[in-house]
Design an enzyme around this catalytic site. Structure first.
Site, PDB file in Angstrom:
ATOM      1  N   LYS A  71       0.831  -1.207   0.000  1.00  0.00           N
ATOM      2  CA  LYS A  71       0.000   0.000   0.000  1.00  0.00           C
ATOM      3  C   LYS A  71       0.871   1.265   0.000  1.00  0.00           C
ATOM      4  O   LYS A  71       0.621   2.189  -0.772  1.00  0.00           O
ATOM      5  CB  LYS A  71      -0.953  -0.017   1.209  1.00  0.00           C
ATOM      6  CG  LYS A  71      -1.909  -1.208   1.173  1.00  0.00           C
ATOM      7  CD  LYS A  71      -2.889  -1.214   2.330  1.00  0.00           C
ATOM      8  CE  LYS A  71      -2.251  -1.409   3.670  1.00  0.00           C
ATOM      9  NZ  LYS A  71      -1.564  -2.714   3.828  1.00  0.00           N
ATOM     10  N   THR A  72       1.890   1.263   0.860  1.00  0.00           N
ATOM     11  CA  THR A  72       2.784   2.438   0.896  1.00  0.00           C
ATOM     12  C   THR A  72       3.489   2.594  -0.449  1.00  0.00           C
ATOM     13  O   THR A  72       3.640   3.703  -0.975  1.00  0.00           O
ATOM     14  CB  THR A  72       3.844   2.261   2.007  1.00  0.00           C
ATOM     15  OG1 THR A  72       3.165   1.961   3.223  1.00  0.00           O
ATOM     16  CG2 THR A  72       4.686   3.505   2.182  1.00  0.00           C
ATOM     17  N   ASP A 116      -1.618   6.471   6.328  1.00  0.00           N
ATOM     18  CA  ASP A 116      -1.625   5.040   6.639  1.00  0.00           C
ATOM     19  C   ASP A 116      -2.540   4.820   7.850  1.00  0.00           C
ATOM     20  O   ASP A 116      -2.715   5.731   8.659  1.00  0.00           O
ATOM     21  CB  ASP A 116      -0.185   4.604   6.978  1.00  0.00           C
ATOM     22  CG  ASP A 116       0.037   3.125   6.756  1.00  0.00           C
ATOM     23  OD1 ASP A 116      -0.911   2.437   6.319  1.00  0.00           O
ATOM     24  OD2 ASP A 116       1.150   2.649   7.011  1.00  0.00           O
ATOM     25  N   THR A 165      -6.050  -1.616   6.815  1.00  0.00           N
ATOM     26  CA  THR A 165      -6.105  -3.072   6.770  1.00  0.00           C
ATOM     27  C   THR A 165      -7.563  -3.520   6.860  1.00  0.00           C
ATOM     28  O   THR A 165      -7.871  -4.660   6.595  1.00  0.00           O
ATOM     29  CB  THR A 165      -5.334  -3.678   7.963  1.00  0.00           C
ATOM     30  OG1 THR A 165      -5.707  -2.963   9.144  1.00  0.00           O
ATOM     31  CG2 THR A 165      -3.832  -3.550   7.758  1.00  0.00           C
ATOM     32  N   ARG A 224       6.508  -8.297   1.557  1.00  0.00           N
ATOM     33  CA  ARG A 224       7.440  -7.910   2.634  1.00  0.00           C
ATOM     34  C   ARG A 224       8.109  -9.158   3.220  1.00  0.00           C
ATOM     35  O   ARG A 224       9.312  -9.153   3.495  1.00  0.00           O
ATOM     36  CB  ARG A 224       6.705  -7.135   3.731  1.00  0.00           C
ATOM     37  CG  ARG A 224       7.591  -6.916   4.960  1.00  0.00           C
ATOM     38  CD  ARG A 224       6.956  -6.022   5.999  1.00  0.00           C
ATOM     39  NE  ARG A 224       6.849  -4.656   5.524  1.00  0.00           N
ATOM     40  CZ  ARG A 224       5.773  -3.887   5.682  1.00  0.00           C
ATOM     41  NH1 ARG A 224       4.714  -4.352   6.305  1.00  0.00           N
ATOM     42  NH2 ARG A 224       5.767  -2.667   5.219  1.00  0.00           N
TER      43      ARG A 224
HETATM   44  N1  LIG Z   1       3.832  -5.395  -5.930  1.00  0.00           N
HETATM   45  C1  LIG Z   1       5.065  -5.345  -5.429  1.00  0.00           C
HETATM   46  N2  LIG Z   1       6.120  -5.570  -6.208  1.00  0.00           N
HETATM   47  C2  LIG Z   1       7.363  -5.553  -5.686  1.00  0.00           C
HETATM   48  N3  LIG Z   1       7.644  -5.309  -4.397  1.00  0.00           N
HETATM   49  C3  LIG Z   1       6.617  -5.059  -3.576  1.00  0.00           C
HETATM   50  C4  LIG Z   1       5.285  -5.051  -4.043  1.00  0.00           C
HETATM   51  N4  LIG Z   1       4.479  -4.777  -3.028  1.00  0.00           N
HETATM   52  C5  LIG Z   1       5.261  -4.615  -1.949  1.00  0.00           C
HETATM   53  N5  LIG Z   1       6.551  -4.785  -2.276  1.00  0.00           N
HETATM   54  C6  LIG Z   1       7.682  -4.720  -1.351  1.00  0.00           C
HETATM   55  O1  LIG Z   1       7.236  -5.099  -0.056  1.00  0.00           O
HETATM   56  C7  LIG Z   1       7.654  -4.171   0.931  1.00  0.00           C
HETATM   57  C8  LIG Z   1       6.464  -3.760   1.749  1.00  0.00           C
HETATM   58  O2  LIG Z   1       5.595  -2.984   0.977  1.00  0.00           O
HETATM   59  P1  LIG Z   1       4.778  -1.753   1.580  1.00  0.00           P
HETATM   60  O3  LIG Z   1       5.576  -1.057   2.649  1.00  0.00           O
HETATM   61  O4  LIG Z   1       4.319  -0.932   0.453  1.00  0.00           O
HETATM   62  O5  LIG Z   1       3.561  -2.511   2.252  1.00  0.00           O
HETATM   63  P2  LIG Z   1       2.293  -1.912   2.996  1.00  0.00           P
HETATM   64  O6  LIG Z   1       1.104  -2.610   2.450  1.00  0.00           O
HETATM   65  O7  LIG Z   1       2.285  -0.438   2.936  1.00  0.00           O
HETATM   66  O8  LIG Z   1       2.547  -2.385   4.469  1.00  0.00           O
HETATM   67  P3  LIG Z   1       2.002  -1.688   5.839  1.00  0.00           P
HETATM   68  O9  LIG Z   1       0.534  -1.857   5.811  1.00  0.00           O
HETATM   69  O10 LIG Z   1       2.679  -2.515   6.913  1.00  0.00           O
HETATM   70  O11 LIG Z   1       2.456  -0.269   5.827  1.00  0.00           O
HETATM   71  C9  LIG Z   1       8.337  -3.026   0.179  1.00  0.00           C
HETATM   72  O12 LIG Z   1       9.701  -3.056   0.458  1.00  0.00           O
HETATM   73  C10 LIG Z   1       8.198  -3.301  -1.287  1.00  0.00           C
HETATM   74  O13 LIG Z   1       9.478  -3.293  -1.870  1.00  0.00           O
END
Ligand SMILES: Nc1ncnc2c1ncn2[C@@H]1O[C@H](COP(=O)(O)OP(=O)(O)OP(=O)(O)O)[C@@H](O)[C@H]1O
Length: 351
Positions: A71-72, A116, A165, A224
């Site tokens: 998401k981030t 977030d 989430t 992740r």
């Molecule tokens: N579709 C994707 N392709 C490649 N790498 C990804 C992808 N999605 C996530 N990642 C990798 O996974 C890691 C976590 O992603 P991210 O921080 O965006 O998750 P998030 O959903 O925001 O988590 P949170 O809810 O804990 O903040 C990042 O380092 C990113 O490099």
């Protein structure tokens, strides 16, 4: 080991300190590099292209899905694709409407505000956000009591990217103000393999296709976790072999960390093992099961069970926890001829 909140699990989906330090280097920078989530990617692509063609600001975007699914990363891609700066904050950091007013009033035109855990914002801040999202305006309250006055403040158009989430926890008036909602799914193993190959390339680690597949299969559908397991396997490959990640190296490395072929760790296996070996596969009450594994109820219920349920290894029923046939197969045990046991005697601690 203590699995309470804060304990770090290799297969936990929340970011730990090391993740935070390395994640920015591994984040895809544009939609083309973003692996998987084909629906969200296609829809978001249309939203952003249309906004760019109009020369305007993109609609507000809500992203929902489990931690670690990207998401981030997508929020940063929205900003990059729009050529706009991004400001990052979170619901828990905004406890007062004033906190939000300060952020909103300092945004520049077209800026992306990433919020977030938007479901954890305080009520007054949430109400301020409604107006800001719809009319690009906030009322700043000056003074207290009967003498308080609302001073309207115009805001430049901006794009809010909210992440949660639990989309179901958002009040409908807030949900309705997003022009686009994307629901992030867990990733397929083939997609995680692509994430792993991409990350391995960026980390300058050689990985053969079977090695990537082995890590992907243990990554619980979450990029992740895939990236984290890759780093641990890389360490092992460097120390114990020639640095190349093969299937054997990946399996041996993750064996050391007690992450099994399906991504279950020691806690997951302890819960499943107790359910099968001590209670004949259930049904058994949550409290009884927790005592049997020596963990708090909350740890079993919130840390271990969601993944076991998602994997179809454990079911929560009104009579208690029940193992599925897949659970017996996974632990290499033969189910008793009549599955069920004697629930009346096992439920000593209630459900
Ligand atoms: N579709 C994707 N392709 C490649 N790498 C990804 C992808 N999605 C996530 N990642 C990798 O996974 C890691 C976590 O992603 P991210 O921080 O965006 O998750 P998030 O959903 O925001 O988590 P949170 O809810 O804990 O903040 C990042 O380092 C990113 O490099």
């Amino acid at each position: 080991m203590n699995w309470e909140e804060g304990a770090e699990r290799l297969v936990g989906a929340d970011a730990d300190g090391e993740d935070q330090a390395v994640e920015s280097a591994l984040r895809p920078k544009n939609l083309d590099e973003f692996v998987g989530q084909p629906k969200v990617r296609e829809q978001l692509d249309l939203v952003l292209r249309a906004a760019r063609a109009r020369g305007g600001t993109a609609d507000h975007v809500l992203l929902s899905g489990a931690p670690g699914l990207g998401k981030t990363t997508l929020a940063m891609i929205v900003a990059a694709e729009m050529g706009a700066p991004i400001r990052i904050t979170s619901g828990p950091a905004i406890q007062h409407a004033g906190d939000l007013a300060a952020i909103l009033s300092s945004l520049t035109e077209g800026e992306v505000l990433f919020l977030d855990e938007i479901h954890r914002m305080s009520r007054p801040a949430e109400e301020m956000l409604y107006m800001a999202m719809e009319d690009f305006r906030v009322d700043v309250i000056v003074g207290k009591g009967p003498g308080a006055t609302a001073i309207p403040l115009e805001l430049p158009p901006f794009t809010l990217v909210g992440a949660t989430t639990r989309a179901g926890l958002l009040p409908p008036p807030l949900r309705d103000r997003f022009g686009f909602t994307g629901h992030m799914e867990f990733y397929e193993p083939a997609e995680l393999e692509r994430v792993i190959h991409r990350s391995a390339h960026l980390l300058d680690v050689e990985t053969d296709p079977e090695g990537a597949a082995e890590i992907a299969g243990r990554s619980r559908g979450t990029p992740r976790i895939a990236n984290r397991l890759l780093r641990r396997v890389r360490d092992y490959a460097q120390v114990k072999a020639d640095g190349v990640i093969t299937r054997e190296i990946a399996a041996a490395a993750l064996g050391v960390y007690e992450v099994d072929a399906r991504g279950l760790d020691r806690l997951d296996r302890a819960v499943l093992g107790a359910l099968l070996k001590l209670f004949g596969g259930g049904p058994v009450g949550l409290s009884t099961l927790s005592v049997a594994v020596g963990e708090e109820r909350e740890t079993v219920e919130e840390v271990a069970e969601p993944f076991l349920v998602r994997e179809g290894l454990l079911a929560r029923t009104p009579r208690g926890r029940v193992a599925t046939p897949a659970a017996w197969a996974h632990l290499g045990l033969a189910p008793p001829r009549q599955n069920g046991g004697a629930p009346g005697q096992q439920d000593l601690f209630g459900a």
